[in-house]
Design a protein around this motif. Structure first.
Motif, PDB file in Angstrom:
ATOM      1  N   GLY A 136      54.662 141.343  57.759  1.00 45.93           N
ATOM      2  CA  GLY A 136      55.736 141.505  59.143  1.00 45.93           C
ATOM      3  C   GLY A 136      55.372 140.049  59.971  1.00 45.93           C
ATOM      4  N   GLY A 137      54.136 139.306  59.313  1.00 43.48           N
ATOM      5  CA  GLY A 137      53.420 138.825  59.975  1.00 43.48           C
ATOM      6  C   GLY A 137      52.495 139.222  61.371  1.00 43.48           C
ATOM      7  N   GLN A 138      51.932 140.402  60.802  1.00 44.75           N
ATOM      8  CA  GLN A 138      50.813 141.130  61.778  1.00 44.75           C
ATOM      9  C   GLN A 138      49.101 140.724  61.525  1.00 44.75           C
ATOM     10  OE1 GLN A 138      52.266 144.402  64.371  1.00 44.75           O
ATOM     11  NE2 GLN A 138      54.529 143.942  63.311  1.00 44.75           N
ATOM     12  N   LEU A 139      49.539 140.739  60.020  1.00 42.04           N
ATOM     13  CA  LEU A 139      48.061 141.446  59.686  1.00 42.04           C
ATOM     14  C   LEU A 139      47.228 140.597  58.349  1.00 42.04           C
ATOM     15  CD1 LEU A 139      48.536 144.130  57.364  1.00 42.04           C
ATOM     16  CD2 LEU A 139      48.408 145.314  59.900  1.00 42.04           C
ATOM     17  N   THR A 140      46.787 140.404  58.144  1.00 42.05           N
ATOM     18  CA  THR A 140      46.352 140.167  56.995  1.00 42.05           C
ATOM     19  C   THR A 140      44.644 141.064  55.644  1.00 42.05           C
ATOM     20  OG1 THR A 140      46.875 137.516  56.903  1.00 42.05           O
ATOM     21  CG2 THR A 140      45.152 137.890  55.089  1.00 42.05           C
ATOM     22  N   VAL A 141      45.081 141.360  55.123  1.00 46.87           N
ATOM     23  CA  VAL A 141      43.939 142.159  54.317  1.00 46.87           C
ATOM     24  C   VAL A 141      43.142 141.589  53.327  1.00 46.87           C
ATOM     25  CG1 VAL A 141      43.429 144.116  53.108  1.00 46.87           C
ATOM     26  CG2 VAL A 141      45.442 144.418  53.711  1.00 46.87           C
ATOM     27  N   HIS A 142      42.162 141.451  53.573  1.00 45.84           N
ATOM     28  CA  HIS A 142      41.183 140.458  52.862  1.00 45.84           C
ATOM     29  C   HIS A 142      40.576 140.972  51.778  1.00 45.84           C
ATOM     30  CE1 HIS A 142      41.522 137.342  55.381  1.00 45.84           C
ATOM     31  NE2 HIS A 142      41.590 137.951  56.718  1.00 45.84           N
ATOM     32  N   PRO A 143      39.994 140.157  50.960  1.00 38.05           N
ATOM     33  CA  PRO A 143      39.782 141.900  49.507  1.00 38.05           C
ATOM     34  C   PRO A 143      37.935 141.819  49.763  1.00 38.05           C
ATOM     35  CG  PRO A 143      40.059 138.629  48.793  1.00 38.05           C
ATOM     36  CD  PRO A 143      40.238 138.545  50.145  1.00 38.05           C
ATOM     37  N   PRO A 144      37.736 142.680  49.039  1.00 39.43           N
ATOM     38  CA  PRO A 144      36.019 142.833  49.137  1.00 39.43           C
ATOM     39  C   PRO A 144      35.358 142.285  49.452  1.00 39.43           C
ATOM     40  CG  PRO A 144      37.445 144.511  48.113  1.00 39.43           C
ATOM     41  CD  PRO A 144      37.813 143.207  48.119  1.00 39.43           C
TER      42      PRO A 144
ATOM     43  N   ARG B 121      29.812 141.170  50.020  1.00 37.21           N
ATOM     44  CA  ARG B 121      28.994 140.514  49.092  1.00 37.21           C
ATOM     45  C   ARG B 121      28.050 141.256  49.120  1.00 37.21           C
ATOM     46  NH1 ARG B 121      31.630 136.405  47.453  1.00 37.21           N
ATOM     47  NH2 ARG B 121      32.504 135.922  49.078  1.00 37.21           N
ATOM     48  N   ILE B 122      27.158 142.079  49.302  1.00 36.37           N
ATOM     49  CA  ILE B 122      25.998 142.635  49.039  1.00 36.37           C
ATOM     50  C   ILE B 122      26.753 144.177  49.399  1.00 36.37           C
ATOM     51  CG2 ILE B 122      23.889 143.084  49.330  1.00 36.37           C
ATOM     52  CD1 ILE B 122      24.314 140.130  48.843  1.00 36.37           C
ATOM     53  N   ARG B 123      26.735 144.993  48.173  1.00 36.96           N
ATOM     54  CA  ARG B 123      27.181 145.894  48.211  1.00 36.96           C
ATOM     55  C   ARG B 123      26.450 146.980  47.639  1.00 36.96           C
ATOM     56  NH1 ARG B 123      33.431 145.608  45.563  1.00 36.96           N
ATOM     57  NH2 ARG B 123      33.890 143.656  46.091  1.00 36.96           N
TER      58      ARG B 123
ATOM     59  N   ALA C 174      46.109 143.920  47.243  1.00 35.69           N
ATOM     60  CA  ALA C 174      45.849 142.609  46.643  1.00 35.69           C
ATOM     61  C   ALA C 174      47.271 141.729  47.486  1.00 35.69           C
ATOM     62  CB  ALA C 174      45.420 142.003  45.684  1.00 35.69           C
ATOM     63  N   SER C 175      47.803 142.545  47.709  1.00 37.34           N
ATOM     64  CA  SER C 175      49.358 141.437  48.070  1.00 37.34           C
ATOM     65  C   SER C 175      49.427 141.574  49.256  1.00 37.34           C
ATOM     66  CB  SER C 175      50.355 142.852  46.660  1.00 37.34           C
ATOM     67  OG  SER C 175      50.269 142.098  45.541  1.00 37.34           O
TER      68      SER C 175
ATOM     69  N   LEU D  76      32.292 137.869  57.800  1.00 38.95           N
ATOM     70  CA  LEU D  76      31.130 138.904  57.956  1.00 38.95           C
ATOM     71  C   LEU D  76      30.664 139.386  56.953  1.00 38.95           C
ATOM     72  CD1 LEU D  76      32.812 141.627  59.649  1.00 38.95           C
ATOM     73  CD2 LEU D  76      31.819 142.562  58.303  1.00 38.95           C
ATOM     74  N   VAL D  77      29.441 140.131  57.873  1.00 41.73           N
ATOM     75  CA  VAL D  77      28.394 140.391  57.023  1.00 41.73           C
ATOM     76  C   VAL D  77      28.286 141.776  57.251  1.00 41.73           C
ATOM     77  CG1 VAL D  77      26.318 140.122  56.108  1.00 41.73           C
ATOM     78  CG2 VAL D  77      27.074 138.275  56.689  1.00 41.73           C
ATOM     79  N   HIS D  78      28.137 143.060  55.805  1.00 41.26           N
ATOM     80  CA  HIS D  78      28.087 144.224  56.103  1.00 41.26           C
ATOM     81  C   HIS D  78      26.970 144.620  56.137  1.00 41.26           C
ATOM     82  CE1 HIS D  78      28.824 147.781  56.892  1.00 41.26           C
ATOM     83  NE2 HIS D  78      29.184 148.958  56.367  1.00 41.26           N
ATOM     84  N   VAL D  79      26.063 145.455  57.362  1.00 44.18           N
ATOM     85  CA  VAL D  79      25.207 145.573  56.485  1.00 44.18           C
ATOM     86  C   VAL D  79      24.498 146.918  56.266  1.00 44.18           C
ATOM     87  CG1 VAL D  79      23.327 143.960  57.399  1.00 44.18           C
ATOM     88  CG2 VAL D  79      23.914 145.723  59.047  1.00 44.18           C
ATOM     89  N   TRP D  80      25.871 148.083  56.618  1.00 42.43           N
ATOM     90  CA  TRP D  80      25.579 148.709  56.217  1.00 42.43           C
ATOM     91  C   TRP D  80      24.680 149.830  57.056  1.00 42.43           C
ATOM     92  CZ3 TRP D  80      28.806 150.954  52.372  1.00 42.43           C
ATOM     93  CH2 TRP D  80      29.484 149.536  51.194  1.00 42.43           C
ATOM     94  N   ASN D  81      24.495 150.238  58.323  1.00 41.80           N
ATOM     95  CA  ASN D  81      24.540 150.543  59.227  1.00 41.80           C
ATOM     96  C   ASN D  81      23.942 152.046  59.211  1.00 41.80           C
ATOM     97  OD1 ASN D  81      23.061 150.224  61.946  1.00 41.80           O
ATOM     98  ND2 ASN D  81      24.298 151.827  62.738  1.00 41.80           N
ATOM     99  N   LYS D  82      24.743 153.190  58.794  1.00 39.15           N
ATOM    100  CA  LYS D  82      24.559 154.390  58.531  1.00 39.15           C
ATOM    101  C   LYS D  82      23.403 154.409  57.677  1.00 39.15           C
ATOM    102  CE  LYS D  82      26.971 158.995  58.309  1.00 39.15           C
ATOM    103  NZ  LYS D  82      28.225 159.414  57.912  1.00 39.15           N
ATOM    104  N   ALA D  83      23.302 153.718  56.502  1.00 39.84           N
ATOM    105  CA  ALA D  83      21.938 153.728  56.271  1.00 39.84           C
ATOM    106  C   ALA D  83      20.851 153.648  55.783  1.00 39.84           C
ATOM    107  CB  ALA D  83      22.663 153.480  54.507  1.00 39.84           C
TER     108      ALA D  83
END
Length: 281
Positions: free
Chosen positions: A201-209, A214-216, A193-194, A241-248
């Motif tokens: 280093g100004g190169q990337l951001t990690v967003h919360p899940p 949102r639809i887990r 989370a931090s 972004l919307v993740h639709v769990w394509n493998k499933a």
């Protein structure tokens, strides 16, 4: 010779078959070069200045392609179009690992993407891509090809290298433990989370899940259930972004004139792709 115990006619037949195969593939290559409708992709490394803006989104398409021809499903193409449509000031790079060309007249889900000036189709040469990076030895030993899951692991490694070296945003990431472990080292932060852009280093951001999931799971089928449409559309309204769990869910059929959440999202964010679908998306 290895064929010395065979009937005398067999070596000739085998040799003739090998020659036929070689001539056939040579013919195919000549046809590709001569056909004006065959489009060969540039190598992603040939012009690295394309990434200098730092506003880049990469899609890694590592599906095996024996003939080297690019093929996308409607849902893959939808993801790419939606990124381009909602980020017009960003460059979208679909990177094809084992494919290098497509037929401009015979690839229904490539054509809708070519309407966007910010979509740039590129190919990746695994032999040279990791040269000069910490991953060079991994590629040199052909460790990925020897893996039990070469497609998935190749995607994982390329995601890390792209985010690190090409100022990229890579949607969806397999191998969460691999990614997390390396990001902890790179950002020198243990708590995910931090991991802010400043700390990394100004190169990337990690967003919360919740920004992506949102639809887990195991609620992934909500995108395909008519009675869940309103709840899903409300839940993902402000998401990146919307993740639709394509493998499933990849095998669940959807009619293009339906009103499930996935179809409604497709009509809104990838209208050009869904227009060329026949009955199903």
């Amino acid at each position: 010779m290895a064929v010395s115990k065979l009937n005398g006619k067999h070596p000739v037949v085998i040799t003739g078959f090998i020659v036929f195969i070689m001539l056939y593939f040579t013919y195919l290559n000549i046809q590709k070069l001569a056909d004006p409708n065959i489009v060969h992709l540039p190598n992603v490394q040939h012009n690295e200045s394309e990434f200098s803006s730092g506003k880049n989104i990469f899609f890694i398409v590592s599906t095996l392609s024996p003939r080297g021809e690019i093929k996308l499903t409607a849902r893959q193409a939808c993801s790419i179009e939606s990124a381009a449509r909602t980020n017009l000031d960003w460059s979208i790079f679909p990177l094809f690992v084992t494919a290098t060309w497509f037929n401009a007249l015979n690839n229904e889900f490539i054509s809708p993407l070519l309407r966007y000036e910010n979509i740039h189709l590129r190919t990746v040469d695994l032999e040279t891509f990791a040269l000069g990076t910490p991953l060079e030895d991994l590629f040199a030993r052909h460790a990925l090809q020897k893996s039990s899951y070469p497609v998935e692991h190749t995607s994982d490694v390329l995601r890390l290298d792209l985010a690190r070296n090409f100022n990229g945003t890579v949607w969806a990431a397999n191998g969460p433990f691999l990614v997390t472990r390396n990001l902890r080292r790179f950002c020198n932060v243990f708590d995910v989370a931090s991991m802010s852009r400043e700390r990394c280093g100004g190169q990337l951001t990690v967003h919360p899940p919740d920004v992506f999931y949102r639809i887990r799971y195991p609620r992934h089928e909500w995108f395909f259930e008519l009675e869940r449409t309103d709840a899903v559309m409300t839940a993902v309204r402000d998401d990146i972004l919307v993740h639709v769990w394509n493998k499933a869910t990849g095998g669940i059929p959807l009619k293009v004139d339906g009103t499930t959440a996935y179809v409604k999202l497709a009509h809104e964010f990838c209208p050009n792709v869904i227009k060329v679908c026949d009955e199903f998306f």
